[in-house]
Design a protein around this motif. Structure first.
Motif, PDB file in Angstrom:
ATOM      1  N   ILE A 179       0.102 -62.674 -55.199  1.00  0.00           N
ATOM      2  CA  ILE A 179      -0.336 -62.142 -53.906  1.00  0.00           C
ATOM      3  C   ILE A 179      -1.110 -60.856 -54.173  1.00  0.00           C
ATOM      4  O   ILE A 179      -0.612 -59.957 -54.858  1.00  0.00           O
ATOM      5  CB  ILE A 179       0.853 -61.852 -52.980  1.00  0.00           C
ATOM      6  N   LYS A 180      -2.321 -60.766 -53.630  1.00  0.00           N
ATOM      7  CA  LYS A 180      -3.134 -59.559 -53.792  1.00  0.00           C
ATOM      8  C   LYS A 180      -3.169 -58.797 -52.478  1.00  0.00           C
ATOM      9  O   LYS A 180      -3.527 -59.347 -51.436  1.00  0.00           O
ATOM     10  CB  LYS A 180      -4.549 -59.923 -54.235  1.00  0.00           C
ATOM     11  N   ILE A 204       3.282 -59.504 -56.848  1.00  0.00           N
ATOM     12  CA  ILE A 204       2.352 -58.826 -55.948  1.00  0.00           C
ATOM     13  C   ILE A 204       1.444 -57.914 -56.749  1.00  0.00           C
ATOM     14  O   ILE A 204       1.917 -57.009 -57.461  1.00  0.00           O
ATOM     15  CB  ILE A 204       3.128 -58.031 -54.879  1.00  0.00           C
ATOM     16  N   TYR A 205       0.134 -58.172 -56.649  1.00  0.00           N
ATOM     17  CA  TYR A 205      -0.869 -57.319 -57.273  1.00  0.00           C
ATOM     18  C   TYR A 205      -1.379 -56.327 -56.248  1.00  0.00           C
ATOM     19  O   TYR A 205      -1.853 -56.717 -55.174  1.00  0.00           O
ATOM     20  CB  TYR A 205      -2.016 -58.153 -57.835  1.00  0.00           C
ATOM     21  N   ILE A 206      -1.294 -55.043 -56.588  1.00  0.00           N
ATOM     22  CA  ILE A 206      -1.724 -53.980 -55.679  1.00  0.00           C
ATOM     23  C   ILE A 206      -3.071 -53.453 -56.168  1.00  0.00           C
ATOM     24  O   ILE A 206      -3.217 -53.028 -57.316  1.00  0.00           O
ATOM     25  CB  ILE A 206      -0.716 -52.819 -55.657  1.00  0.00           C
ATOM     26  N   SER A 207      -4.074 -53.501 -55.293  1.00  0.00           N
ATOM     27  CA  SER A 207      -5.412 -52.998 -55.652  1.00  0.00           C
ATOM     28  C   SER A 207      -5.649 -51.648 -54.982  1.00  0.00           C
ATOM     29  O   SER A 207      -5.247 -51.431 -53.837  1.00  0.00           O
ATOM     30  CB  SER A 207      -6.490 -53.994 -55.220  1.00  0.00           C
ATOM     31  N   GLN A 222      -8.553 -49.896 -59.643  1.00  0.00           N
ATOM     32  CA  GLN A 222      -7.377 -50.124 -60.473  1.00  0.00           C
ATOM     33  C   GLN A 222      -6.427 -51.117 -59.795  1.00  0.00           C
ATOM     34  O   GLN A 222      -6.428 -51.270 -58.576  1.00  0.00           O
ATOM     35  CB  GLN A 222      -6.647 -48.800 -60.738  1.00  0.00           C
ATOM     36  N   GLU A 223      -5.622 -51.770 -60.619  1.00  0.00           N
ATOM     37  CA  GLU A 223      -4.639 -52.714 -60.113  1.00  0.00           C
ATOM     38  C   GLU A 223      -3.316 -52.520 -60.846  1.00  0.00           C
ATOM     39  O   GLU A 223      -3.287 -52.122 -62.006  1.00  0.00           O
ATOM     40  CB  GLU A 223      -5.100 -54.165 -60.297  1.00  0.00           C
ATOM     41  N   THR A 224      -2.242 -52.790 -60.134  1.00  0.00           N
ATOM     42  CA  THR A 224      -0.920 -52.790 -60.741  1.00  0.00           C
ATOM     43  C   THR A 224      -0.119 -53.906 -60.071  1.00  0.00           C
ATOM     44  O   THR A 224      -0.569 -54.493 -59.089  1.00  0.00           O
ATOM     45  CB  THR A 224      -0.203 -51.430 -60.561  1.00  0.00           C
ATOM     46  N   SER A 225       1.037 -54.200 -60.590  1.00  0.00           N
ATOM     47  CA  SER A 225       1.826 -55.305 -60.032  1.00  0.00           C
ATOM     48  C   SER A 225       3.266 -54.860 -59.761  1.00  0.00           C
ATOM     49  O   SER A 225       3.756 -53.898 -60.355  1.00  0.00           O
ATOM     50  CB  SER A 225       1.827 -56.509 -60.978  1.00  0.00           C
ATOM     51  N   ILE A 226       3.900 -55.605 -58.875  1.00  0.00           N
ATOM     52  CA  ILE A 226       5.288 -55.342 -58.529  1.00  0.00           C
ATOM     53  C   ILE A 226       5.942 -56.670 -58.171  1.00  0.00           C
ATOM     54  O   ILE A 226       5.274 -57.575 -57.640  1.00  0.00           O
ATOM     55  CB  ILE A 226       5.394 -54.336 -57.358  1.00  0.00           C
TER      56      ILE A 226
END
Length: 286
Positions: free
Chosen positions: A225-226, A248-251, A256-260
């Motif tokens: 999920i973005k 969950i990919y956080i943009s 930049q991107e990070t995941s949780i």
């Protein structure tokens, strides 16, 4: 476990009591009894399948042309279980057809009554297959949708589809087909049921989320999920699909991107009581 404990609690809906009274004073009591027997046999099919999966069943409410099995399990069990429980009711009508085929040549039941059994068996079967909540067709539609579409959206689509189909049938009944008061009552009842379901949609969705956190996910595969860093937890939850584990990919605005993991989001919401924070804030607290 005794036999009595296996039997469901059965309630009679007020609208069915009215129909029984009308049938008594108009001389159509036999038709109402046949209809009620078929409906009960239909619901027992749901009940037997549900308890075989150890569902918690509160009661069964009978109304004209159908019934409602009161359970909190819908939307929280594996899709194959829900599909089988929904189909089990209509499948009962096959046994009624077999019964008719066996008994008819024996001439032990008057032909007029056999014709009524066939007629109401056809009507109840076809009626319950309509894609309308809370009929079996509506439950199958919801199970199918929620397998591929986010749960919250699938629930909304199911209710709106139910209302649209019900209104179309109601207008057809009023202006095209011969008018019958019973059909209008039934369709109005279904519309009221969907109105109640719409008002409870937030509770239904929270129940779905809480079962993921406190219960079992039944995940079969992983989905990505973005979302934006400004999205709230509830925005993220609105994208959850049944039987999937979500990463969950956080943009961010700088690219930049990070995941949780979804578990961290659910824990923040249900355990830590962070109801209004963004997914980025959850990540920073992780």
């Amino acid at each position: 476990m005794t036999v009595l404990k296996l039997l469901p609690t059965i309630h009679i809906h007020p609208i069915l009591i009215i129909f029984l009274f009308i049938g008594f004073i108009t001389g159509t009591f036999m038709e109402i009894i046949i209809l009620l027997a078929i409906v009960l046999f239909h619901e027992i099919g749901h009940y037997i399948m549900a308890i075989s999966f150890k569902w918690r069943i509160k009661s069964i409410t009978l109304w004209v042309f159908g019934g409602v099995m009161d359970t909190d399990e819908h939307g929280n069990r594996p899709t194959y279980e829900e599909a089988l429980v929904s189909i089990a009711g209509p499948f009962q009508h096959v046994f009624i057809y077999l019964f008719i085929m066996i008994v008819a040549p024996m001439n032990v039941i008057p032909i007029s009554i056999m014709e009524l059994i066939v007629y109401y068996n056809n009507v109840i079967l076809l009626f319950n297959l309509l894609p309308v909540w809370p009929l079996d067709g509506g439950k199958c539609l919801f199970t199918l949708l929620s397998t591929y579409v986010p749960y919250k959206r699938a629930h909304t689509i199911m209710i709106l589809t139910s209302v649209l189909v019900s209104i179309c049938i109601l207008f057809t009944q009023l202006f095209i087909l011969p008018f019958t008061l019973s059909s209008v009552f039934i369709l109005l009842f279904i519309l009221l049921e969907n109105r109640t379901e719409w008002k409870q949609r937030y509770y239904v969705f929270l129940r779905f989320l809480s079962r993921r956190f406190y219960g079992t996910n039944h995940a079969k595969k992983t989905s990505l999920i973005k979302v934006s860093n400004s999205n709230t937890l509830f925005d993220v939850f609105s994208l959850f699909i049944r039987e999937r584990k979500h990463i969950i990919y956080i943009s961010y605005h700088d690219g930049q991107e990070t995941s949780i993991d979804e578990w961290d989001c659910l824990r923040s919401y249900f355990q830590d009581k962070h109801y209004n924070i963004t997914v980025d804030e959850v990540k920073r607290m992780d």
